[in-house]
Design a protein around this motif. Structure first.
Motif, PDB file in Angstrom:
ATOM      1  N   PRO A  59       0.830  -1.206   0.000  1.00 55.43           N
ATOM      2  CA  PRO A  59       0.000   0.000   0.000  1.00 55.43           C
ATOM      3  C   PRO A  59       0.870   1.264   0.000  1.00 55.43           C
ATOM      4  O   PRO A  59       1.937   1.288   0.598  1.00 55.43           O
ATOM      5  N   SER A  60       0.376   2.286  -0.671  1.00 55.07           N
ATOM      6  CA  SER A  60       1.125   3.539  -0.738  1.00 55.07           C
ATOM      7  C   SER A  60       1.110   4.241   0.612  1.00 55.07           C
ATOM      8  O   SER A  60       0.298   3.934   1.490  1.00 55.07           O
ATOM      9  N   VAL A  61       1.979   5.212   0.773  1.00 56.09           N
ATOM     10  CA  VAL A  61       2.038   5.998   2.006  1.00 56.09           C
ATOM     11  C   VAL A  61       0.710   6.724   2.216  1.00 56.09           C
ATOM     12  O   VAL A  61       0.189   6.776   3.336  1.00 56.09           O
ATOM     13  N   GLY A  62       0.140   7.270   1.144  1.00 57.76           N
ATOM     14  CA  GLY A  62      -1.144   7.963   1.248  1.00 57.76           C
ATOM     15  C   GLY A  62      -2.247   7.044   1.740  1.00 57.76           C
ATOM     16  O   GLY A  62      -3.036   7.403   2.620  1.00 57.76           O
ATOM     17  N   TYR A  63      -2.311   5.846   1.192  1.00 55.08           N
ATOM     18  CA  TYR A  63      -3.316   4.870   1.605  1.00 55.08           C
ATOM     19  C   TYR A  63      -3.133   4.513   3.076  1.00 55.08           C
ATOM     20  O   TYR A  63      -4.093   4.473   3.844  1.00 55.08           O
ATOM     21  N   ARG A  64      -1.896   4.238   3.466  1.00 53.30           N
ATOM     22  CA  ARG A  64      -1.630   3.859   4.861  1.00 53.30           C
ATOM     23  C   ARG A  64      -1.964   4.995   5.817  1.00 53.30           C
ATOM     24  O   ARG A  64      -2.490   4.762   6.898  1.00 53.30           O
ATOM     25  N   ALA A  65      -1.673   6.232   5.415  1.00 53.38           N
ATOM     26  CA  ALA A  65      -1.972   7.384   6.272  1.00 53.38           C
ATOM     27  C   ALA A  65      -3.484   7.556   6.451  1.00 53.38           C
ATOM     28  O   ALA A  65      -3.964   7.783   7.568  1.00 53.38           O
ATOM     29  N   LYS A  66      -4.243   7.447   5.355  1.00 53.92           N
ATOM     30  CA  LYS A  66      -5.704   7.569   5.445  1.00 53.92           C
ATOM     31  C   LYS A  66      -6.294   6.455   6.309  1.00 53.92           C
ATOM     32  O   LYS A  66      -7.189   6.692   7.122  1.00 53.92           O
ATOM     33  N   ARG A  84      -4.827   4.769   8.689  1.00 52.28           N
ATOM     34  CA  ARG A  84      -4.453   5.016  10.094  1.00 52.28           C
ATOM     35  C   ARG A  84      -5.302   6.141  10.687  1.00 52.28           C
ATOM     36  O   ARG A  84      -5.735   6.048  11.840  1.00 52.28           O
ATOM     37  N   ALA A  85      -5.550   7.189   9.896  1.00 53.14           N
ATOM     38  CA  ALA A  85      -6.377   8.301  10.377  1.00 53.14           C
ATOM     39  C   ALA A  85      -7.789   7.815  10.686  1.00 53.14           C
ATOM     40  O   ALA A  85      -8.393   8.229  11.687  1.00 53.14           O
ATOM     41  N   ARG A  86      -8.342   6.944   9.849  1.00 49.74           N
ATOM     42  CA  ARG A  86      -9.677   6.393  10.107  1.00 49.74           C
ATOM     43  C   ARG A  86      -9.697   5.571  11.389  1.00 49.74           C
ATOM     44  O   ARG A  86     -10.641   5.655  12.179  1.00 49.74           O
ATOM     45  N   LYS A  87      -8.649   4.787  11.613  1.00 48.63           N
ATOM     46  CA  LYS A  87      -8.578   3.979  12.838  1.00 48.63           C
ATOM     47  C   LYS A  87      -8.503   4.870  14.071  1.00 48.63           C
ATOM     48  O   LYS A  87      -9.177   4.624  15.070  1.00 48.63           O
ATOM     49  N   VAL A  88      -7.675   5.904  14.012  1.00 45.51           N
ATOM     50  CA  VAL A  88      -7.533   6.829  15.139  1.00 45.51           C
ATOM     51  C   VAL A  88      -8.860   7.542  15.390  1.00 45.51           C
ATOM     52  O   VAL A  88      -9.285   7.696  16.533  1.00 45.51           O
ATOM     53  N   SER A  89      -9.529   7.957  14.313  1.00 42.47           N
ATOM     54  CA  SER A  89     -10.827   8.626  14.441  1.00 42.47           C
ATOM     55  C   SER A  89     -11.854   7.698  15.084  1.00 42.47           C
ATOM     56  O   SER A  89     -12.612   8.103  15.976  1.00 42.47           O
TER      57      SER A  89
END
Length: 170
Positions: free
Chosen positions: A138-145, A147-152
């Protein structure tokens, strides 16, 4: 993947070979690059820092070294995305300087240079595909999004638990 292991060296070979040619015959390559360089740097030449090389032969040597270095890294699969971006940045001025078919009046030579221009355009496309290839990860952008959803979700869950605790205490 096997395709990447085969395709990267195949794509890199033309750049390594071209870089060696640039270093071996820098004066002649510099003559071809000089008009494009003058167009690009002419208006801003006086405002460039002293450390920035503007001599065509020096720039041809730098370009040759970039092609060899990034080409070898790409061929070996080391930093392939960065290597592909460096090569893409190198192929654009090379193509414009060496294959300006629109400036040639002889139909046969014009057609020849047009083929080389389009070949380089195809190489640029391959480099751009390589630059965005994550190797199946997975791309960095995909992983960041993600992770942000999990944190949210965790924050909402925690906030809900805190509200529930407040209701119980009342």
């Amino acid at each position: 993947m096997l395709i990447r292991r085969l395709a990267r060296p195949m794509l890199a070979a033309v750049f390594i070979y071209g870089g060696i040619g640039s270093l071996r015959d820098a004066p002649n390559h510099a003559k071809a690059a000089a008009p494009l360089l003058e167009k690009a740097t002419g208006p801003i030449k006086d405002s460039l820092p002293e450390q920035v090389p503007t001599d065509p032969e020096t720039l041809v040597r730098i370009d040759g070294a970039v092609k060899i270095g990034a080409g070898v890294l790409l061929a070996l699969g080391k930093f392939p995305r960065l290597s592909a971006l460096l090569l893409a940045g190198s192929v654009v001025p090379t193509t414009l300087a060496a294959h300006a078919f629109w400036e040639i009046s002889d139909p046969q030579e014009r057609a020849n240079q047009q083929v080389h221009f389009l070949k380089n355009l195809g190489l640029l496309g391959g480099l751009l595909l390589t630059a965005v290839d994550t190797g199946g990860k997975p791309s960095v952008g995909y992983r960041a999004k993600r992770r942000a959803r999990k944190v949210s979700a965790q924050a909402h869950q925690t906030a809900g638990a805190v509200k529930g605790m407040a209701k119980i205490k009342k």
